[in-house]
Scaffold this active site. Structure first.
Site: not given
Length: 421
Positions: A128, A131, A133, A137, A176, A311, A313, A318, A357
């Site tokens: 890959r 490049h 972003h 990542e 990277h 629970h 967050h 999530e 959830h």
């Protein structure tokens, strides 16, 4: 004369009348499974009717909680399921990549703006290309070994082999590359996660794409060499392309700036999970994987009959990926809105913060999931622990629980509950 003595009668005080009717005890289990040999119908007890029009039976078998939802579902909760199998796949000579982002998910989940994901596969030796972003990542290796390289803005270079179950993280804008080793003859597959729901894998900044769009005489001037030195640069981007596997020693050019202060990879596979009554958990966030400032993860296993406890967050959405097994979740979105979804391996669940959830194992094998949060530190709030640490008279006033039930509430997060006997 005094009145004759009478026998004292004792009576128990009547319980308080409920403010609203008690919740129903009607069962709300899944009515069929993925491998059930039936024609699923939109019927639960006295509700619904059979389907007499066109019927996509394979989809219905995968989603019993959508076709015949629990009676506890109510109101409107946006869709919270996306299978990678529905993502368009970009096929290259060295592998492929398919993504989940705003283009294919925000139409279904308006709140899913925080995280996007890519499932990428590289043949042995495939690259890959170099490049960078606009976003950070984060990655989890699903199979095989991936060699990563990067250079910081201070000029510190880094290379590492990342094995199945391990992680890497590159901050936004840091260049990277990714290459499959031949440790596994099939190469590697990994899950990429980006800290923006609008991320698009097709719009990354690629080395070859950039070089093809700079006049060659300018390139030569930049590198202080002849123009002919760049006669063989590609005329367009390579993206994913075949190559020879990287050398085993992973040698880097000598670097006068020295190594970076913290590694960009983390041997998550070697972290011993915490054993729980119904499964395991292990967490990687900025406290252990120091460079990972925007993504935190919990890898959770849930045994058959057990569940990831109820629970929420408090501050982070999530993005959950199902690695193995089958699961069911009900999302509670306040104001009586609740909806239940079913998941299989390769599916994504998106739970906006702070929806309540759980994750229930609905199969006969171990369920394995990644709970990925856009945050630096993994946090959750346990319903069980909350009630156990709240004054008992308040819990009784709300839920009319017995003293015995209250004493069995857990003051320590169960995280994964034991299977019911």
């Amino acid at each position: 004369m005094s009145a004759p003595a009478t026998k004292t009668q004792t009576t128990s005080a009547p319980g308080p009348s409920p403010t609203v009717p008690y919740a129903s005890d009607d069962p709300n289990v899944e009515l069929w499974g993925l491998d059930s040999d039936i024609t699923p119908e939109a019927i639960r007890g006295p509700f619904g009717a059979n389907i007499i029009g066109p019927h996509n039976i394979p989809i219905a078998l995968e989603n019993p909680s959508l076709l015949a939802p629990p009676t506890t579902d109510h109101g409107n909760v946006p869709n919270a399921k996306w299978p990678f199998a529905l993502s368009h796949n970009r096929l290259q000579t060295g592998g492929w990549a398919r993504q989940q982002n705003g283009e294919n998910l925000l139409l279904l989940i308006p709140a899913a703006s925080g995280i996007a994901g890519v499932d990428m596969r590289l043949r042995a030796g495939a690259i890959r290309e170099l490049h960078w972003h606009k976003t950070a990542e984060w990655a989890y290796v699903l199979k095989g070994t991936t060699q990563v390289t990067t250079v910081t803005d201070d000029g510190q270079n880094y290379v590492a082999n990342v094995n199945a179950g391990d992680l890497w993280y590159f901050p936004a804008g840091q260049p990277h590359s990714l290459q499959a080793t031949d440790d596994d003859p099939e190469g590697t597959e990994f899950l990429l996660v980006f800290d923006s729901g609008s991320f698009d894998e097709g719009s990354t900044f690629l080395l070859t794409d950039w070089m093809a769009h700079i006049p060659k005489e300018t390139v030569a001037k930049n590198f202080h060499t002849s123009q002919s030195a760049f006669d063989h640069i590609p005329s367009e981007e390579l993206y994913i392309f075949p190559s020879t596997p990287p050398p085993q020693d992973g040698a880097l050019p000598s670097d006068p700036q020295g190594p970076p202060p913290n590694p960009f990879t983390y041997a998550f596979s070697q972290v011993n999970p915490t054993q729980l009554a119904g499964g395991t958990i292990k967490i990687a966030d900025s406290r252990s994987f120091h460079v990972s400032k925007t993504i935190a993860v919990a890898e959770v296993t849930v045994e058959p009959g057990a569940m990831r406890e109820i629970h929420w967050h408090p501050t982070a959405d999530e993005w959950t990926y199902i690695i193995e097994g089958t699961a069911r979740m009900t999302l509670f979105a306040a104001q009586s809105n609740a909806r239940t979804f079913d998941y299989q391996a390769g599916d994504i669940a998106y739970i906006p913060s702070p929806y309540g959830h759980y994750i229930e194992n609905t199969g006969n094998s171990t369920l394995r999931v990644l709970e990925i949060l856009k945050t630096d530190v993994f946090q959750d709030v346990s319903l069980n622990q909350w009630l156990a640490l709240t004054p008992a008279h308040l819990v009784k006033a709300h839920l009319d629980l017995s003293d015995d039930t209250i004493t069995h509430l857990s003051k320590v997060k169960p995280i994964v509950t034991a299977p019911q006997s």
